[in-house]
Scaffold this motif. Structure first.
Motif, PDB file in Angstrom:
ATOM      1  N   ILE A   1      11.619  42.195 -27.812  1.00  0.00           N
ATOM      2  CA  ILE A   1      12.796  41.924 -28.641  1.00  0.00           C
ATOM      3  C   ILE A   1      13.860  42.996 -28.442  1.00  0.00           C
ATOM      4  N   LEU A   2      13.470  44.251 -28.513  1.00  0.00           N
ATOM      5  CA  LEU A   2      14.425  45.353 -28.404  1.00  0.00           C
ATOM      6  C   LEU A   2      15.084  45.385 -27.031  1.00  0.00           C
ATOM      7  N   GLY A   3      14.281  45.203 -25.981  1.00  0.00           N
ATOM      8  CA  GLY A   3      14.848  45.220 -24.635  1.00  0.00           C
ATOM      9  C   GLY A   3      15.843  44.100 -24.407  1.00  0.00           C
ATOM     10  N   MET A   4      15.510  42.880 -24.836  1.00  0.00           N
ATOM     11  CA  MET A   4      16.404  41.742 -24.629  1.00  0.00           C
ATOM     12  C   MET A   4      17.646  41.853 -25.507  1.00  0.00           C
ATOM     13  N   ARG A   5      17.486  42.326 -26.727  1.00  0.00           N
ATOM     14  CA  ARG A   5      18.649  42.481 -27.617  1.00  0.00           C
ATOM     15  C   ARG A   5      19.648  43.473 -27.025  1.00  0.00           C
ATOM     16  N   ASN A   6      19.175  44.615 -26.556  1.00  0.00           N
ATOM     17  CA  ASN A   6      20.079  45.623 -25.998  1.00  0.00           C
ATOM     18  C   ASN A   6      20.781  45.109 -24.747  1.00  0.00           C
ATOM     19  N   MET A   7      20.062  44.374 -23.905  1.00  0.00           N
ATOM     20  CA  MET A   7      20.689  43.834 -22.706  1.00  0.00           C
ATOM     21  C   MET A   7      21.707  42.751 -23.056  1.00  0.00           C
ATOM     22  N   MET A   8      21.412  41.943 -24.079  1.00  0.00           N
ATOM     23  CA  MET A   8      22.371  40.914 -24.501  1.00  0.00           C
ATOM     24  C   MET A   8      23.661  41.561 -24.994  1.00  0.00           C
ATOM     25  N   ILE A   9      23.561  42.625 -25.766  1.00  0.00           N
ATOM     26  CA  ILE A   9      24.759  43.307 -26.267  1.00  0.00           C
ATOM     27  C   ILE A   9      25.585  43.855 -25.111  1.00  0.00           C
ATOM     28  N   THR A  10      24.906  44.373 -24.084  1.00  0.00           N
ATOM     29  CA  THR A  10      25.621  44.889 -22.912  1.00  0.00           C
ATOM     30  C   THR A  10      26.296  43.768 -22.137  1.00  0.00           C
ATOM     31  N   VAL A  11      25.586  42.666 -21.928  1.00  0.00           N
ATOM     32  CA  VAL A  11      26.107  41.559 -21.132  1.00  0.00           C
ATOM     33  C   VAL A  11      27.256  40.848 -21.838  1.00  0.00           C
ATOM     34  N   LEU A  12      27.224  40.789 -23.165  1.00  0.00           N
ATOM     35  CA  LEU A  12      28.266  40.065 -23.906  1.00  0.00           C
ATOM     36  C   LEU A  12      29.641  40.690 -23.739  1.00  0.00           C
ATOM     37  N   ASP A  13      29.709  41.937 -23.287  1.00  0.00           N
ATOM     38  CA  ASP A  13      31.000  42.593 -23.037  1.00  0.00           C
ATOM     39  C   ASP A  13      31.515  42.360 -21.625  1.00  0.00           C
ATOM     40  N   GLU A  14      30.765  41.641 -20.794  1.00  0.00           N
ATOM     41  CA  GLU A  14      31.186  41.389 -19.418  1.00  0.00           C
ATOM     42  C   GLU A  14      32.295  40.338 -19.376  1.00  0.00           C
ATOM     43  N   ASP A  15      33.087  40.396 -18.308  1.00  0.00           N
ATOM     44  CA  ASP A  15      34.242  39.504 -18.194  1.00  0.00           C
ATOM     45  C   ASP A  15      33.831  38.043 -18.051  1.00  0.00           C
ATOM     46  N   TYR A  16      32.728  37.781 -17.325  1.00  0.00           N
ATOM     47  CA  TYR A  16      32.371  36.387 -17.091  1.00  0.00           C
ATOM     48  C   TYR A  16      31.950  35.683 -18.379  1.00  0.00           C
TER      49      TYR A  16
END
Length: 327
Positions: free
Chosen positions: A208-223
């Motif tokens: 849960i923690l690993g996927m949540r942190n990666m989702m927060i990072t990816v949501l700031d991407e331009d695509y």
């Protein structure tokens, strides 16, 4: 094609190195399997039988180390991993084949369930960051920090001894006749439910923690911003754009967890008296059963390599940039 050829060459070299180390390591240890076997059977074996045992265990002093190494590869390709003297000189491959299904069936399924449940929850929590769903993160993390043997004992005391919902130990009831019958399968599932539950709870926090942190990072991407600007549905943006890229680091961790299924279950099998490779490895180490230890290490090594190969294939399928960079 170049990507897969490079990866195949890398894993072939890794497999050769691991098998070679597996051959030399027992021979660098003090003593040998024949000496350990003679200590348990003092005065009952003739000198001629001792020489036969040395040949059987692959430690014939008359043969050079290179000859033993070549013979080891030949026997391994023939499926002969030696004889386990702690199991009545039974073939090591047969001894491992008996314990392997129990470990894979329980820990493998529990690990897969933990990965998919944890990754799915992490995706939703990351997508809805700042909401009440964030409260699941510290709860799941708490279960991950509790020592596994303590969690297992608490689960047995609460869910087995107090409430009587699950059996406390063993893979099936005493007196049950193993077979592919609905009654026996149901008995195995009932006995495996409690250890599987503890495995899922222990691993859920990390996923849960690993996927949540990666989702927060990816949501700031331009695509992701562009996909939202196109008017795509939130579900499609979350799954096809954000989660697909955020899950990539999770695959590497998942591959390692799959690889260590066959050897990382010792504590669980001791707590629940469950038959499997972890308990078998402990028994082999206690008895100094070098052929069985060697066979178990070989299975664990090949399992880790196979899991990493699957992870590389999945990684390349989900992220074409990986194939282009390697090529």
């Amino acid at each position: 094609m170049r990507f897969f050829l490079r990866r195949a060459a890398f894993y072939l070299f890794t497999a050769w190195a691991a098998i070679t180390i597996n051959f030399f390591l027992p021979r660098m240890m003090k003593g040998d399997p024949v000496s350990a076997y003679l200590q348990k059977n003092q005065g009952t074996i003739s000198p001629e039988a001792i020489e036969s045992l040395r040949t059987l265990f692959g430690v014939d002093t008359d043969a050079s180390l290179l000859r033993q190494y070549i013979d080891y590869w030949g026997l391994m390709f023939a499926g002969d991993l030696g004889r386990s003297f702690s199991k009545g000189l039974a073939p090591v491959a047969d001894v491992i084949a008996v314990a392997l299904p129990w470990t894979i069936g329980l820990v493998g399924i529990a690990t897969i369930i933990g990965f998919f449940v944890g990754t799915s929850l992490g995706t939703i929590i990351g997508w809805r960051r700042g909401s009440r769903a964030d409260a699941l993160v510290p709860i799941a993390t708490f279960f991950s920090t509790v020592p596994y043997f303590w969690m297992g004992l608490i689960a047995i005391a609460l869910l087995s001894s107090t409430l009587g919902w699950f059996p406390a130990s063993h893979a099936y009831s005493k007196g049950a006749r193993p077979g592919l019958t609905l009654e026996f399968v149901a008995d195995v599932i009932e006995h495996g439910a409690l250890p599987a539950l503890t495995i899922v709870l222990a691993s859920l926090g990390g996923w849960i923690l690993g996927m949540r942190n990666m989702m927060i990072t990816v949501l700031d991407e331009d695509y992701v911003t562009v996909a939202q600007a196109k008017g795509l549905s939130p579900r499609r943006v979350m799954v096809s754009y954000a989660a697909r890229n955020a899950v990539l680091p999770q695959l590497s961790s998942f591959a390692l967890s799959l690889g260590f299924i066959v050897g990382g279950t010792l504590v669980m099998e001791l707590v629940f008296s469950y038959p499997g490779l972890g308990k078998l490895l402990l028994d082999a180490t206690t008895a100094k059963d070098y052929p069985l230890i060697q066979g178990l290490f070989l299975v664990i090594t090949l399992a880790v390599l196979a899991a990493n190969i699957l992870a590389d294939v999945a990684y390349a399928a989900l992220d074409p940039r990986t194939r282009q960079t390697e090529a």
